[in-house]
Design a protein around this motif. Structure first.
Motif, PDB file in Angstrom:
ATOM      1  N   GLY A  53       0.826  -1.211   0.000  1.00 32.09           N
ATOM      2  CA  GLY A  53       0.000   0.000   0.000  1.00 32.09           C
ATOM      3  C   GLY A  53       0.857   1.257   0.000  1.00 32.09           C
ATOM      4  N   SER A  54       0.386   2.294   0.692  1.00 32.39           N
ATOM      5  CA  SER A  54       1.113   3.570   0.630  1.00 32.39           C
ATOM      6  C   SER A  54       2.490   3.464   1.278  1.00 32.39           C
ATOM      7  N   SER A  55       2.737   2.415   2.051  1.00 28.21           N
ATOM      8  CA  SER A  55       4.027   2.300   2.735  1.00 28.21           C
ATOM      9  C   SER A  55       5.200   1.977   1.811  1.00 28.21           C
ATOM     10  N   LYS A  60       8.827   9.245   1.514  1.00 28.71           N
ATOM     11  CA  LYS A  60       9.964   8.661   2.265  1.00 28.71           C
ATOM     12  C   LYS A  60      10.530   9.589   3.345  1.00 28.71           C
ATOM     13  N   LEU A  61       9.774  10.590   3.755  1.00 27.90           N
ATOM     14  CA  LEU A  61      10.314  11.545   4.727  1.00 27.90           C
ATOM     15  C   LEU A  61       9.915  11.180   6.145  1.00 27.90           C
ATOM     16  N   ILE A  62      10.870  11.293   7.030  1.00 32.29           N
ATOM     17  CA  ILE A  62      10.582  11.137   8.448  1.00 32.29           C
ATOM     18  C   ILE A  62      10.595  12.564   8.985  1.00 32.29           C
ATOM     19  N   HIS A  63       9.389  13.147   9.050  1.00 32.21           N
ATOM     20  CA  HIS A  63       9.265  14.575   9.374  1.00 32.21           C
ATOM     21  C   HIS A  63       9.426  14.824  10.862  1.00 32.21           C
ATOM     22  N   GLY A  64       9.817  16.029  11.157  1.00 29.06           N
ATOM     23  CA  GLY A  64       9.887  16.418  12.566  1.00 29.06           C
ATOM     24  C   GLY A  64       8.845  17.445  12.941  1.00 29.06           C
ATOM     25  N   VAL A 180      -2.085 -13.263   2.452  1.00 30.24           N
ATOM     26  CA  VAL A 180      -3.196 -13.845   3.221  1.00 30.24           C
ATOM     27  C   VAL A 180      -4.217 -12.718   3.419  1.00 30.24           C
ATOM     28  N   THR A 181      -5.422 -12.910   2.893  1.00 27.25           N
ATOM     29  CA  THR A 181      -6.435 -11.846   2.944  1.00 27.25           C
ATOM     30  C   THR A 181      -7.459 -12.115   4.039  1.00 27.25           C
ATOM     31  N   ALA A 182      -7.764 -11.084   4.812  1.00 28.48           N
ATOM     32  CA  ALA A 182      -8.891 -11.182   5.750  1.00 28.48           C
ATOM     33  C   ALA A 182     -10.152 -10.907   4.945  1.00 28.48           C
ATOM     34  N   ARG A 237      -4.683  10.812  -3.852  1.00 26.64           N
ATOM     35  CA  ARG A 237      -3.531  10.153  -4.477  1.00 26.64           C
ATOM     36  C   ARG A 237      -2.370  11.139  -4.588  1.00 26.64           C
ATOM     37  N   GLY A 238      -1.189  10.630  -4.300  1.00 25.59           N
ATOM     38  CA  GLY A 238       0.024  11.435  -4.477  1.00 25.59           C
ATOM     39  C   GLY A 238       0.975  10.653  -5.365  1.00 25.59           C
ATOM     40  N   SER A 239       1.511  11.312  -6.392  1.00 26.88           N
ATOM     41  CA  SER A 239       2.383  10.591  -7.330  1.00 26.88           C
ATOM     42  C   SER A 239       3.746  11.255  -7.433  1.00 26.88           C
ATOM     43  N   HIS A 240       4.734  10.432  -7.751  1.00 29.82           N
ATOM     44  CA  HIS A 240       6.122  10.901  -7.881  1.00 29.82           C
ATOM     45  C   HIS A 240       6.697  10.491  -9.226  1.00 29.82           C
ATOM     46  N   TRP A 241       7.698  11.228  -9.639  1.00 26.53           N
ATOM     47  CA  TRP A 241       8.567  10.807 -10.739  1.00 26.53           C
ATOM     48  C   TRP A 241       9.877  10.329 -10.128  1.00 26.53           C
ATOM     49  N   LYS A 356      -6.542   4.396  10.958  1.00 29.03           N
ATOM     50  CA  LYS A 356      -6.487   4.985   9.608  1.00 29.03           C
ATOM     51  C   LYS A 356      -5.630   6.238   9.643  1.00 29.03           C
ATOM     52  N   GLY A 357      -4.994   6.520   8.535  1.00 32.58           N
ATOM     53  CA  GLY A 357      -4.240   7.770   8.412  1.00 32.58           C
ATOM     54  C   GLY A 357      -2.911   7.693   9.134  1.00 32.58           C
ATOM     55  N   GLY A 358      -2.508   8.805   9.689  1.00 33.40           N
ATOM     56  CA  GLY A 358      -1.207   8.818  10.355  1.00 33.40           C
ATOM     57  C   GLY A 358      -0.097   8.910   9.328  1.00 33.40           C
TER      58      GLY A 358
HETATM   59  C1  LIG Z   1       2.012  10.106  -1.861  1.00 34.99           C
HETATM   60  C2  LIG Z   1       2.210   9.909  -0.384  1.00 34.99           C
HETATM   61  C3  LIG Z   1       3.303  10.498   0.241  1.00 34.99           C
HETATM   62  C4  LIG Z   1       3.492  10.323   1.611  1.00 34.99           C
HETATM   63  N1  LIG Z   1       4.608  10.841   2.181  1.00 34.99           N
HETATM   64  C5  LIG Z   1       4.858  10.635   3.483  1.00 34.99           C
HETATM   65  C6  LIG Z   1       6.074  11.086   4.055  1.00 34.99           C
HETATM   66  O1  LIG Z   1       6.946  11.626   3.378  1.00 34.99           O
HETATM   67  N2  LIG Z   1       6.266  10.870   5.381  1.00 34.99           N
HETATM   68  C7  LIG Z   1       5.327  10.243   6.159  1.00 34.99           C
HETATM   69  O2  LIG Z   1       5.561  10.115   7.354  1.00 34.99           O
HETATM   70  N3  LIG Z   1       4.177   9.776   5.632  1.00 34.99           N
HETATM   71  C8  LIG Z   1       3.927   9.942   4.313  1.00 34.99           C
HETATM   72  N4  LIG Z   1       2.781   9.457   3.749  1.00 34.99           N
HETATM   73  C9  LIG Z   1       1.839   8.747   4.594  1.00 34.99           C
HETATM   74  C10 LIG Z   1       2.299   7.310   4.806  1.00 34.99           C
HETATM   75  O3  LIG Z   1       2.782   6.758   3.617  1.00 34.99           O
HETATM   76  C11 LIG Z   1       1.129   6.490   5.280  1.00 34.99           C
HETATM   77  O4  LIG Z   1       0.540   7.123   6.388  1.00 34.99           O
HETATM   78  C12 LIG Z   1       1.543   5.103   5.720  1.00 34.99           C
HETATM   79  O5  LIG Z   1       2.269   4.456   4.712  1.00 34.99           O
HETATM   80  C13 LIG Z   1       0.291   4.321   6.062  1.00 34.99           C
HETATM   81  O6  LIG Z   1       0.662   3.020   6.367  1.00 34.99           O
HETATM   82  P1  LIG Z   1      -0.451   1.947   6.686  1.00 34.99           P
HETATM   83  O7  LIG Z   1       0.254   0.734   7.123  1.00 34.99           O
HETATM   84  O8  LIG Z   1      -1.463   2.524   7.609  1.00 34.99           O
HETATM   85  O9  LIG Z   1      -1.213   1.721   5.296  1.00 34.99           O
HETATM   86  P2  LIG Z   1      -0.694   0.976   3.991  1.00 34.99           P
HETATM   87  O10 LIG Z   1       0.748   1.106   3.804  1.00 34.99           O
HETATM   88  O11 LIG Z   1      -1.559   1.418   2.864  1.00 34.99           O
HETATM   89  O12 LIG Z   1      -0.954  -0.553   4.311  1.00 34.99           O
HETATM   90  C14 LIG Z   1      -2.233  -1.125   4.362  1.00 34.99           C
HETATM   91  C15 LIG Z   1      -2.064  -2.587   3.969  1.00 34.99           C
HETATM   92  O13 LIG Z   1      -3.261  -3.300   4.278  1.00 34.99           O
HETATM   93  C16 LIG Z   1      -3.389  -4.334   3.318  1.00 34.99           C
HETATM   94  N5  LIG Z   1      -4.773  -4.809   3.326  1.00 34.99           N
HETATM   95  C17 LIG Z   1      -5.873  -4.124   2.934  1.00 34.99           C
HETATM   96  N6  LIG Z   1      -6.971  -4.888   3.096  1.00 34.99           N
HETATM   97  C18 LIG Z   1      -6.556  -6.085   3.596  1.00 34.99           C
HETATM   98  C19 LIG Z   1      -7.225  -7.289   3.962  1.00 34.99           C
HETATM   99  N7  LIG Z   1      -8.557  -7.404   3.853  1.00 34.99           N
HETATM  100  N8  LIG Z   1      -6.490  -8.327   4.425  1.00 34.99           N
HETATM  101  C20 LIG Z   1      -5.130  -8.223   4.556  1.00 34.99           C
HETATM  102  N9  LIG Z   1      -4.452  -7.097   4.220  1.00 34.99           N
HETATM  103  C21 LIG Z   1      -5.158  -6.043   3.751  1.00 34.99           C
HETATM  104  C22 LIG Z   1      -2.985  -3.642   2.015  1.00 34.99           C
HETATM  105  O14 LIG Z   1      -2.638  -4.556   1.006  1.00 34.99           O
HETATM  106  C23 LIG Z   1      -1.826  -2.772   2.473  1.00 34.99           C
HETATM  107  O15 LIG Z   1      -0.569  -3.386   2.270  1.00 34.99           O
HETATM  108  C24 LIG Z   1       2.560   9.582   2.375  1.00 34.99           C
HETATM  109  C25 LIG Z   1       1.463   8.981   1.748  1.00 34.99           C
HETATM  110  C26 LIG Z   1       1.300   9.118   0.375  1.00 34.99           C
HETATM  111  C27 LIG Z   1       0.155   8.429  -0.297  1.00 34.99           C
END
Ligand SMILES: Cc1cc2nc3c(=O)[nH]c(=O)nc-3n(C[C@H](O)[C@H](O)[C@H](O)COP(=O)(O)OP(=O)(O)OC[C@H]3O[C@@H](n4cnc5c(N)ncnc54)[C@H](O)[C@@H]3O)c2cc1C
Length: 477
Positions: A53-55, A60-64, A180-182, A237-241, A356-358
């Motif tokens: 997912g978004s991770s 990639k910034l660890i902000h302060g 493994v999907t829930a 959505r946020g996109s990068h090059w 959610k979020g964070g």
């Molecule tokens: C463009 C962009 C730039 C960002 N830049 C920064 C930054 O510079 N610094 C920062 O601190 N944060 C940043 N963020 C925010 C950060 O990336 C996210 O807050 C963080 O990655 C969220 O992690 P997460 O684990 O909550 O979600 P996710 O990484 O989205 O993980 C959720 C996971 O749940 C899995 N999943 C979903 N449904 C199911 C299911 N039913 N069963 C099993 N698995 C499931 C998905 O496959 C996914 O892998 C950015 C976000 C974006 C989109």
């Protein structure tokens, strides 16, 4: 990983889990680590690959917490800076990154003071806050008359961080499996007591019970329908090059305003390339397919580069790859994407929590908060112990060469070629055409490593190239 380890995982899950975490992004990984460290019997399942997912698609910034400063929230900034420094002490792979804000005339004194204070909070006496941009980025000639204000933040490869956290969780007894999907929550009266899961590698379904279930599924719709109905997501959505370093040589980070809307966009070094972004647009395509950059987003990024760095004609085809991620932002009625809150939301129901979020930056603090809130429900101590700083793990190898990465690249639970190329080694993000040319040379090594037949290799290569073309290829405007 052998099938035996997978069998052991399911076996482990049948013997009284305290905590089952759904979602293998940074939030889920952090929860698994902290729970296991505190002696909880915990397991994690991920429907696709870890960090899918978004991770793996963030900036990639660890902000302060710099953004709190303009509002005068000194305490919040100081706390966020401390959290960043804690993470740096825990993970050598999180490296300091100096950011430069270019100014045509002298920077406002409030900016200079704020940034100086930001560095002081981190215990640094910054001496090189003011510099001429041309001194720092000599190759980017068009910015030679600009001065810069700078500050220190930090960055890390996000997918690499997730894998590192999972490995540390495993070292404390936590277990995780990808693919493994829930599929459904199991209830007893109003209380969640388990989940039905499907093993995506063999299609088998089973039930996993735990004293508490946490959903850390990012922008994916939650499984708890009653709870989901009360929280409307408005994904952004946020996109990068990803640009070759020689075209845009950024050895430090550069932040500049987009000429159209005044938003800050960033260029920074990443994996031997330059990462440039990001956009911030509504994501309406849903989460059943992998997100990808749109033509408009690509044009937006191209426009910013052309405006500030006209020393060449920028084209989408300059990119090695693109990367699009979706933020699970909550619909709080804000009209513009910039105004939507990106704060962490944690909600509880009996036997179940949803996160959610964070931010990447706050994953450990979020995990600590959530576990502290549910600890008493399952008879655990609510003061959650944090990990001690790590003085043994080495920094990742800074020398990037394809052969070196392929040989030493992390193999942690690689099930498909795209797991390795897009989230372990990052070769698929940083080589032209997804590394198609290099793949032939790497094939004998990788095929032998995973004991894949020729037929399996061909299937995997086809699958990978389709994914890359759909979601990571440059998009012409
Ligand atoms: C463009 C962009 C730039 C960002 N830049 C920064 C930054 O510079 N610094 C920062 O601190 N944060 C940043 N963020 C925010 C950060 O990336 C996210 O807050 C963080 O990655 C969220 O992690 P997460 O684990 O909550 O979600 P996710 O990484 O989205 O993980 C959720 C996971 O749940 C899995 N999943 C979903 N449904 C199911 C299911 N039913 N069963 C099993 N698995 C499931 C998905 O496959 C996914 O892998 C950015 C976000 C974006 C989109």
């Amino acid at each position: 990983m052998s099938d035996l380890a997978r069998e052991q995982f399911f076996d482990h899950c049948q013997h009284g889990l305290d905590l089952l975490i759904i979602g293998g992004g940074i939030s889920g990984a952090g929860l698994l680590w902290l729970a296991s460290l505190n002696g909880w019997r915990a397991a994690l399942i991920e429907q696709s690959d870890f960090a899918y997912g978004s991770s793996s698609r963030s900036s990639k910034l660890i902000h302060g917490g710099l953004r709190y400063l303009p509002q005068g929230h000194w305490r919040l900034t100081r706390e966020a800076v401390r959290e960043r420094e804690n993470l740096r002490a825990l993970f050598p792979a999180i490296e300091s990154l100096r950011f430069h804000l270019p100014f045509r005339r002298q920077a406002p004194i409030s900016h200079s003071l704020g940034l100086w204070l930001y560095d002081v909070f981190a215990g640094r006496k910054s001496r090189d806050t003011f510099k001429m941009i041309a001194e720092i980025f000599p190759e980017i000639s068009s910015v030679e008359n600009l001065s810069s204000l700078s500050y220190l933040d930090a960055a890390s490869d996000d997918a690499g961080l997730v894998i590192e956290v999972l490995k540390r969780a495993e070292a404390c007894g936590g277990l995780a499996q990808n693919y493994v999907t829930a599929t459904e929550l199991l209830f007893q009266h109003d209380k969640v007591i388990g989940v039905n899961v499907r093993d995506e590698l063999n299609g088998e379904c089973t039930e996993i019970r735990a004293r508490h279930i946490v959903e850390a599924t990012g922008a994916w719709q939650g499984l708890h329908h009653a709870l989901s109905e009360t929280l409307r997501l408005k994904p952004l959505r946020g996109s990068h090059w990803v640009l070759p370093f020689h075209l845009f040589p950024c050895s430090q980070a550069l932040a500049f305003k987009h000429p159209d809307d005044g938003r800050y966009v960033y260029a920074m070094p990443w994996q031997g390339c330059t990462l440039f972004g990001t956009t911030d647009v509504g994501h309406t395509a849903g989460m059943t397919t992998e997100p990808h950059i749109s033509v408009n987003e690509s044009a937006y990024l191209q426009c910013a580069l052309q405006h500030h760095f006209p020393y060449r004609d920028w084209r989408p085809s300059d990119c090695l790859s693109t990367m699009a991620g979706v933020r699970p932002t909550v619909d709080d009625g804000a009209i513009s994407a910039d105004d939507i809150s990106r704060e962490l939301v944690i909600r509880h129901q009996p036997g179940y929590s949803q996160l959610k979020g964070g931010k990447l930056t706050t994953f450990l603090a979020s995990a600590e908060k959530l576990l502290g809130e549910v600890a008493t429900e399952i008879g655990k101590k609510h003061n959650i112990q944090r990990p001690a700083p790590d003085r043994t793990t080495k920094k990742p190898d800074a020398q990037r060469s394809v052969g070196r990465i392929a040989v030493s690249g992390c193999d942690y639970q690689v099930r498909h070629l795209d797991d390795f190329l897009l989230r372990r080694s990052r070769l698929g993000n940083t080589l032209r055409n997804g590394g198609l040319r290099e793949l032939e040379a790497l094939r004998p090594l990788l095929q032998q490593r995973w004991q894949w037949s020729d037929q399996r290799w061909q299937q995997e290569q086809l699958r990978y190239l389709q994914i890359w073309q759909r979601s990571y290829a440059p998009v012409a405007s």
